[in-house]
Design a protein around this motif. Structure first.
Motif, short mmCIF file in Angstrom:
data_model
loop_
_atom_site.label_atom_id
_atom_site.label_comp_id
_atom_site.label_asym_id
_atom_site.label_seq_id
_atom_site.Cartn_x
_atom_site.Cartn_y
_atom_site.Cartn_z
N ASN A 533 10.28 61.25 2.62
CA ASN A 533 11.69 61.64 2.52
C ASN A 533 12.48 60.61 1.73
O ASN A 533 12.71 59.49 2.19
CB ASN A 533 12.27 61.80 3.93
CG ASN A 533 13.62 62.47 3.87
OD1 ASN A 533 14.40 62.24 2.93
ND2 ASN A 533 13.92 63.28 4.86
N HIS A 535 15.51 60.34 1.06
CA HIS A 535 16.87 60.03 1.51
C HIS A 535 16.88 58.98 2.62
O HIS A 535 17.93 58.55 3.06
CB HIS A 535 17.56 61.30 2.03
CG HIS A 535 17.48 62.43 1.06
ND1 HIS A 535 18.21 62.43 -0.11
CD2 HIS A 535 16.75 63.57 1.06
CE1 HIS A 535 17.93 63.54 -0.78
NE2 HIS A 535 17.05 64.24 -0.10
N VAL A 536 15.69 58.64 3.07
CA VAL A 536 15.59 57.81 4.27
C VAL A 536 14.95 56.45 3.97
O VAL A 536 13.94 56.37 3.27
CB VAL A 536 14.78 58.56 5.36
CG1 VAL A 536 14.60 57.69 6.60
CG2 VAL A 536 15.48 59.86 5.73
N ASN A 555 19.54 57.13 7.29
CA ASN A 555 19.64 58.34 6.47
C ASN A 555 20.82 58.19 5.50
O ASN A 555 21.97 58.11 5.93
CB ASN A 555 19.84 59.56 7.39
CG ASN A 555 20.11 60.83 6.60
OD1 ASN A 555 19.99 60.85 5.36
ND2 ASN A 555 20.45 61.91 7.30
N GLN A 561 17.97 65.12 8.04
CA GLN A 561 16.71 64.74 7.41
C GLN A 561 15.60 64.65 8.45
O GLN A 561 15.86 64.43 9.63
CB GLN A 561 16.83 63.39 6.69
CG GLN A 561 17.84 63.36 5.57
CD GLN A 561 17.52 64.35 4.45
OE1 GLN A 561 16.37 64.74 4.25
NE2 GLN A 561 18.56 64.78 3.73
#
Ligand code: OTU
Length: 616
Positions: A533, A535-536, A555, A561
């Motif tokens: 991921n 975004h993390v 996040n 997410q």
């Protein structure tokens, strides 16, 4: 202090700077001895600099006048600092500076006199004692690259005194300045282009890297070096715990070079550090060098030759804003974790009194598929608020209409979306802005290093546009985020529907959690844990005590997410964990970890968790 030992330690470095200047070296040593006799025994709360590694150390930077008027006003607010667990105060330039524009105090007219509006040196010295008695350490600025044009040395130089003209870089005509300029950039290209100023009174060209009224000191002159060491010891004698050395990359100049980050700068810092280590070991040096990440880290020196104890983690600051604009945590993830040596620490911060300059790691950007120039333009527009759907309201700093290059000004709250949400009366945006601010606070407070909060950010002060009405300030948009502390707003920190309540109390909770969770412990290493991921951001913190390690998950997007636990397990994270701020438990038998908008998790293994958790 053992002066013979010190002599042995610094002589090699000294003679590199000043070959064959034996007489000057002896004078320097005499000066150090002289200052040592003035030193009071009871000055330091601790005799060792170990305190910089304590997870308990939490800093705040502020302008004394803007915060609460003067030194007495500052003393009246000790309980305020205690409420937030602040125990290190960086007091922005407080010595006498020139009248009119003085670059926020960074044009110093006298290193040893206090700005009369704030108090006098005696009252300051007493204040330091009171702060120490309350467990609060003090940091002040030492502006070492330049003095104001009305400093005693500059006045003597202007009167024609050759000895003092040699304290600066002065030339009868533009020939040599022109040769210098061929290799130099401007620090303030818009308001103070060029690096030399013609001074009519003496019909000479003077080197002025920053503003025309800030005259660069000539460290090639051993007299300058000695005088600047003497000031350093004067501050140590006052009991100052941390000395912030301003604009270090600039202090040594050589014709035909960029005059930035030259090897001699490192030698000077090494000598400063070595002197202090012998003279007053608890006094630490914070270097201010806002340059490329790989260059910043060099100012820590190495294990045998220490330079600065602390440096601003400017790259991390920029990466935080970058990842928030892009919602892409890979930027921060790929940021090399530069390790100083054992005795050093980073200062982690999100905002300060200066602008944000977009000094991103270009190799990293390209690797992620971003064009560095275009991306910089995006960030400038984004934080200005021009970019479509940007949450930010800010201003440009040092905008160049030809190249379109700029930096950005604005408060943490306004750059994070609070001002826009309030203007648009949009509760959803308000909620996101507050979550963003909270995330930023967690990012600076939980990372290894000393967090430094910029006064006003703890109650979400918005941009202040009054500076445009002030003749001495209107050209410098950094005043957008340098404003009087609004004590009226503090009443709101008890009203649970006020945004100040949310920001202040969450920050307080984050700070107290850091203190509780790391009690008698300290972070020794940080590792990135990778997930699919983008975004993390996930960080593992290895602590001194086994089994007390932490996992931090952030996040960077306003969307929900998901991180697959399988990916964490593969990297050795396989535990039943507790989130320390909220109190919820995370069981890794579940397939996913779910994160809400801008949510962050501070995780500790359940079995090792003794502290009380729970939301504010
Ligand atoms: C510092 O900043 C201070 O923080 C500024 O407030 C002063 O104006 C300046 O020095 C002059 O004293 O260029 O934009 O690499 O980036 O020293 C801020 C260091 C600056 C420079 C930094 C300088």
């Amino acid at each position: 202090m053992n002066i013979d030992y010190l002599k042995k330690q610094i002589s090699e470095d000294y003679f590199k700077l000043y070959p064959h200047r034996e007489q000057d070296f002896e004078e320097l040593l005499d000066e150090i001895l002289k200052y040592h006799t003035y030193m009071k025994d009871d000055l330091f709360i601790t005799k060792s600099p170990e305190w910089i590694h304590s997870p308990n150390t939490i800093g705040m930077m502020l302008y004394v006048d803007l915060f609460n008027g003067d030194i007495d006003g500052l003393l009246n607010k000790i309980s305020y600092f205690k409420t937030l667990n602040i125990n290190l105060l960086h007091l922005m330039p407080l010595v006498k500076s020139r009248k009119g524009d003085n670059d926020g105090g960074y044009a110093v007219s006298n290193y040893r006199e206090l700005n009369p509006k704030l108090g006098d040196m005696n009252s300051f010295e007493n204040a330091i004692k009171v702060f120490h008695d309350n467990g609060i350490r003090i940091c002040i600025d030492y502006v070492i690259n330049h003095t104001a044009d009305d400093h005693e040395w500059a006045i003597k130089a202007k009167s024609g005194d050759k000895e003092y003209q040699n304290y600066y870089f002065m030339y009868d005509d533009y020939t040599i300045p022109k040769q210098y300029e061929a290799y130099l950039n401007s620090v303030f290209p818009k308001v103070a282009p060029g690096n030399y100023t013609y001074v009519e009174e003496i019909n000479k060209w003077v080197m002025t890297t920053f503003y025309p009224f800030q005259w660069d000191l000539n460290y090639r002159n051993p007299k300058v070096f000695k005088a600047m060491v003497a000031n350093l010891l004067f501050y140590a004698n006052l009991g100052i715990d941390m000395i912030r050395l301003d604009a270090i990359p600039y202090i040594w100049k050589t014709l035909g070079t960029s005059c930035r980050n030259l090897p001699e700068v490192h030698i000077i810092l090494r000598i400063f550090r070595t002197i202090l280590m012998e003279y007053s070991p608890a006094t630490v040096l914070l270097g201010e060098s806002i340059v490329a990440p790989e260059i910043i880290v060099k100012y820590f020196g190495n294990d045998s030759k220490l330079e600065c104890d602390l440096l601003y983690n400017a790259s991390y600051m920029v990466e935080i804003w970058n990842s928030l604009a892009t919602r892409d945590a890979r930027h921060i993830q790929n940021m090399p974790i530069y390790k100083g040596n054992r005795s050093t620490e980073w200062i982690n911060y999100a905002r300060c009194h200066d602008d944000i300059g977009w000094g991103l790691d270009e190799i990293n950007l390209r690797r992620l598929g971003f064009d560095p120039l275009a991306h910089k333009q995006f960030l400038i527009d984004f934080y200005l608020g021009n970019f479509q759907d940007s949450f930010s309201i800010g201003e440009l700093y040092e905008y160049d209409p030809i190249t379109k290059d700029a930096r950005n000004s604005g408060t943490l709250a306004s750059l994070s979306g609070l001002e826009k949400a309030l203007l648009e009366r949009d509760n959803y945006k308000l909620e996101l802005a507050l979550k963003r601010i909270n995330l930023i606070n967690a990012l600076i407070i939980f990372r290894k290093g000393i967090p430094m909060i910029y006064s006003g950010d703890e109650i979400g002060l918005l941009n202040n546009y009054d500076y445009k009405k002030d003749e001495d300030k209107k050209h410098d948009s950094r005043w957008l985020h340098r404003q009087k502390f609004d004590w009226g707003k503090l009443n709101n920190i008890d009203k649970c529907d006020a945004y100040e309540y949310f920001i202040f109390n969450n920050l307080k909770k984050i700070i107290s959690t850091r203190k509780e969770v790391l009690v008698n412990n300290r972070i020794i290493e940080e590792n990135i844990i990778y997930s699919d991921n983008i975004h993390v951001l996930i960080i593992e913190q290895i602590t001194e005590i086994d089994d007390e390690n932490l996992i931090l998950i952030f996040n960077f997007s306003e969307d929900r997410q998901i991180v697959e636990t399988q990916q964490l397990k593969r990297q050795g994270v396989e535990k039943h964990m507790v989130e320390l701020i909220q109190g919820k438990e995370l069981n890794f038998t579940n397939e996913y970890i779910q994160l809400g908008p801008y949510e962050f998790l501070i995780l500790k293994e359940k079995n090792s968790c003794k502290i009380e958790t729970g939301y504010i």
